[in-house]
Write a protein that holds these residues in place. Structure first.
Motif, PDB file in Angstrom:
ATOM      1  N   LYS A 296       8.365   9.696  80.808  1.00 56.54           N
ATOM      2  CA  LYS A 296       9.466  10.496  80.264  1.00 56.54           C
ATOM      3  C   LYS A 296      10.509  10.825  81.338  1.00 56.54           C
ATOM      4  N   ASN A 297      10.078  11.198  82.525  1.00 55.50           N
ATOM      5  CA  ASN A 297      11.026  11.580  83.579  1.00 55.50           C
ATOM      6  C   ASN A 297      11.888  10.403  84.022  1.00 55.50           C
ATOM      7  N   SER A 298      11.272   9.241  84.221  1.00 57.33           N
ATOM      8  CA  SER A 298      12.071   8.084  84.641  1.00 57.33           C
ATOM      9  C   SER A 298      12.994   7.629  83.520  1.00 57.33           C
ATOM     10  N   THR A 299      12.539   7.764  82.273  1.00 56.91           N
ATOM     11  CA  THR A 299      13.401   7.419  81.132  1.00 56.91           C
ATOM     12  C   THR A 299      14.619   8.331  81.100  1.00 56.91           C
ATOM     13  N   GLU A 300      14.427   9.607  81.342  1.00 53.28           N
ATOM     14  CA  GLU A 300      15.550  10.551  81.363  1.00 53.28           C
ATOM     15  C   GLU A 300      16.509  10.229  82.510  1.00 53.28           C
ATOM     16  N   GLU A 301      15.982   9.847  83.653  1.00 51.00           N
ATOM     17  CA  GLU A 301      16.851   9.454  84.774  1.00 51.00           C
ATOM     18  C   GLU A 301      17.704   8.243  84.409  1.00 51.00           C
ATOM     19  N   LEU A 302      17.090   7.260  83.774  1.00 51.58           N
ATOM     20  CA  LEU A 302      17.820   6.058  83.359  1.00 51.58           C
ATOM     21  C   LEU A 302      18.882   6.399  82.318  1.00 51.58           C
ATOM     22  N   LEU A 303      18.528   7.274  81.386  1.00 52.85           N
ATOM     23  CA  LEU A 303      19.478   7.684  80.354  1.00 52.85           C
ATOM     24  C   LEU A 303      20.631   8.476  80.956  1.00 52.85           C
ATOM     25  N   SER A 304      20.352   9.309  81.940  1.00 55.31           N
ATOM     26  CA  SER A 304      21.404  10.084  82.617  1.00 55.31           C
ATOM     27  C   SER A 304      22.348   9.159  83.383  1.00 55.31           C
ATOM     28  N   GLU A 305      21.792   8.131  84.010  1.00 52.65           N
ATOM     29  CA  GLU A 305      22.636   7.158  84.711  1.00 52.65           C
ATOM     30  C   GLU A 305      23.555   6.426  83.723  1.00 52.65           C
ATOM     31  N   LEU A 306      23.003   6.036  82.579  1.00 54.64           N
ATOM     32  CA  LEU A 306      23.802   5.390  81.537  1.00 54.64           C
ATOM     33  C   LEU A 306      24.882   6.338  81.026  1.00 54.64           C
ATOM     34  N   GLU A 307      24.506   7.578  80.782  1.00 52.00           N
ATOM     35  CA  GLU A 307      25.448   8.587  80.293  1.00 52.00           C
ATOM     36  C   GLU A 307      26.611   8.761  81.268  1.00 52.00           C
ATOM     37  N   GLN A 308      26.312   8.847  82.547  1.00 51.49           N
ATOM     38  CA  GLN A 308      27.365   8.998  83.561  1.00 51.49           C
ATOM     39  C   GLN A 308      28.314   7.804  83.528  1.00 51.49           C
ATOM     40  N   TYR A 309      27.760   6.604  83.432  1.00 53.37           N
ATOM     41  CA  TYR A 309      28.575   5.386  83.349  1.00 53.37           C
ATOM     42  C   TYR A 309      29.494   5.426  82.120  1.00 53.37           C
ATOM     43  N   LEU A 310      28.939   5.802  80.967  1.00 50.66           N
ATOM     44  CA  LEU A 310      29.734   5.853  79.739  1.00 50.66           C
ATOM     45  C   LEU A 310      30.847   6.884  79.840  1.00 50.66           C
ATOM     46  N   PHE A 311      30.549   8.054  80.408  1.00 55.09           N
ATOM     47  CA  PHE A 311      31.557   9.102  80.549  1.00 55.09           C
ATOM     48  C   PHE A 311      32.632   8.712  81.550  1.00 55.09           C
ATOM     49  N   GLU A 312      32.241   8.156  82.698  1.00 53.07           N
ATOM     50  CA  GLU A 312      33.220   7.755  83.722  1.00 53.07           C
ATOM     51  C   GLU A 312      34.196   6.716  83.187  1.00 53.07           C
ATOM     52  N   ASN A 313      33.709   5.831  82.334  1.00 53.01           N
ATOM     53  CA  ASN A 313      34.537   4.746  81.816  1.00 53.01           C
ATOM     54  C   ASN A 313      35.069   5.009  80.413  1.00 53.01           C
ATOM     55  N   ALA A 314      34.755   6.185  79.860  1.00 51.04           N
ATOM     56  CA  ALA A 314      35.161   6.553  78.499  1.00 51.04           C
ATOM     57  C   ALA A 314      34.836   5.429  77.512  1.00 51.04           C
ATOM     58  N   ILE A 315      33.548   5.059  77.497  1.00 56.39           N
ATOM     59  CA  ILE A 315      33.049   4.026  76.588  1.00 56.39           C
ATOM     60  C   ILE A 315      32.310   4.711  75.456  1.00 56.39           C
ATOM     61  N   SER A 316      32.637   4.325  74.236  1.00 56.18           N
ATOM     62  CA  SER A 316      31.974   4.935  73.089  1.00 56.18           C
ATOM     63  C   SER A 316      30.598   4.330  72.887  1.00 56.18           C
ATOM     64  N   PHE A 317      29.675   5.159  72.468  1.00 53.19           N
ATOM     65  CA  PHE A 317      28.350   4.726  72.049  1.00 53.19           C
ATOM     66  C   PHE A 317      28.117   5.420  70.723  1.00 53.19           C
ATOM     67  N   ILE A 318      28.135   4.651  69.645  1.00 48.66           N
ATOM     68  CA  ILE A 318      28.121   5.215  68.306  1.00 48.66           C
ATOM     69  C   ILE A 318      26.724   5.221  67.696  1.00 48.66           C
ATOM     70  N   ASP A 319      26.047   4.086  67.735  1.00 45.94           N
ATOM     71  CA  ASP A 319      24.764   3.930  67.053  1.00 45.94           C
ATOM     72  C   ASP A 319      23.624   4.198  68.026  1.00 45.94           C
ATOM     73  N   SER A 320      22.977   5.340  67.873  1.00 44.94           N
ATOM     74  CA  SER A 320      21.972   5.791  68.839  1.00 44.94           C
ATOM     75  C   SER A 320      20.590   5.199  68.618  1.00 44.94           C
ATOM     76  N   GLY A 321      20.474   4.197  67.773  1.00 51.77           N
ATOM     77  CA  GLY A 321      19.177   3.565  67.560  1.00 51.77           C
ATOM     78  C   GLY A 321      18.608   3.035  68.869  1.00 51.77           C
ATOM     79  N   LEU A 322      17.333   3.298  69.112  1.00 49.90           N
ATOM     80  CA  LEU A 322      16.717   2.914  70.386  1.00 49.90           C
ATOM     81  C   LEU A 322      16.533   1.406  70.513  1.00 49.90           C
ATOM     82  N   ARG A 323      16.732   0.667  69.444  1.00 48.68           N
ATOM     83  CA  ARG A 323      16.679  -0.793  69.522  1.00 48.68           C
ATOM     84  C   ARG A 323      18.009  -1.362  70.026  1.00 48.68           C
ATOM     85  N   ASN A 324      19.012  -0.521  70.148  1.00 48.60           N
ATOM     86  CA  ASN A 324      20.303  -0.938  70.701  1.00 48.60           C
ATOM     87  C   ASN A 324      20.340  -0.823  72.221  1.00 48.60           C
ATOM     88  N   LEU A 325      19.260  -0.325  72.793  1.00 53.96           N
ATOM     89  CA  LEU A 325      19.162  -0.148  74.244  1.00 53.96           C
ATOM     90  C   LEU A 325      18.032  -1.018  74.771  1.00 53.96           C
TER      91      LEU A 325
END
Length: 187
Positions: A100-129
C-alpha cells in the motif's frame, strides 16, 4: 493498410479494442468497437495534439502517433507500455506482494506529473493504469468515453487539475478497498 486479422489483442474496454501493432511490437493500435457511434479516437487524438503543443514530457502516458488504416477500420497508434515488469495496476494490487505505501508513492508521483503538466485524467478505472519498471502509466482514460463538456476539463488548467484530483481520489478509494479486502480474515 495494416492487417489486424492475426494481431494480438492486448486489451478491450467499453469503447475500443487494443491490438499490438503487427509491424512495430513497441506500439499498439486502438480500434473503435463496431457498435460505437461516438469517435473517442478523434477526441483523444485532438487532446494529444494539445499536449504536444504544450511540449509535455511523456513520462507517465504513452506517445500518440496518429491514425492508421487497418482491416478493422481506422485505428490510433500509441506507444505500447509492456514488458516482463509490466502489470495492470488492479492485478498488481490483488497480488500478495503488493504494498500500500509504495502504491501511494507511485500514485503521488503520477499525480504530481499530471498537475505539473495540467493533464486530465477522467476515467479512474484501475485497469487504465499500468505499473512498469516501478512507475505508473495511464494507458487510457484521458478523455471521457462519451461526448461531454470535456474541452473545459482538458484545456483549462485549474479545471483540469480539479477533475484529475477528483479521479485520483476515486482511484484511491478503489485501491483502499482492495487492500482492506486483502486484510480481512479468511472465513
Amino acid at each position: 493498410m495494416i492487417d489486424l486479422k492475426n494481431a494480438k489483442k492486448i486489451g478491450s474496454g467499453k469503447t475500443r479494442n487494443c491490438y499490438q501493432h503487427p509491424n512495430e511490437s513497441d506500439k499498439c493500435i486502438k480500434i473503435l468497437k463496431e457498435h460505437m457511434v461516438d469517435d473517442i479516437n478523434h477526441r483523444e487524438y485532438k487532446y494529444y495534439r494539445h499536449l504536444n503543443k504544450k511540449r509535455i514530457t511523456f513520462r507517465h502516458i504513452p506517445k500518440c502517433y496518429g491514425f492508421v488504416k487497418t482491416t478493422l477500420g481506422q485505428g490510433l497508434v500509441f506507444d505500447l507500455i509492456a514488458g516482463s515488469n509490466t502489470v495492470v495496476l488492479e492485478d498488481y494490487l490483488r497480488r500478495e506482494d503488493s504494498d500500500k505505501n509504495s502504491t501511494e508513492e507511485l500514485l503521488s508521483e503520477l499525480e504530481q506529473y499530471l498537475f505539473e503538466n495540467a493533464i486530465s485524467f477522467i476515467d479512474s478505472g484501475l485497469r487504465n493504469l499500468v505499473l512498469s519498471n516501478n512507475k505508473l502509466f495511464i494507458i487510457d482514460g484521458l478523455v471521457p468515453p462519451k461526448k461531454t463538456i470535456f474541452p473545459i476539463y482538458g484545456y483549462i488548467a485549474p479545471l483540469t487539475r480539479w477533475r484529475t484530483r477528483k479521479s485520483l481520489k476515486a482511484a484511491r478509494v478503489q485501491i483502499n478497498r482492495i487492500f482492506q479486502a486483502k486484510n480481512l480474515p479468511s472465513p
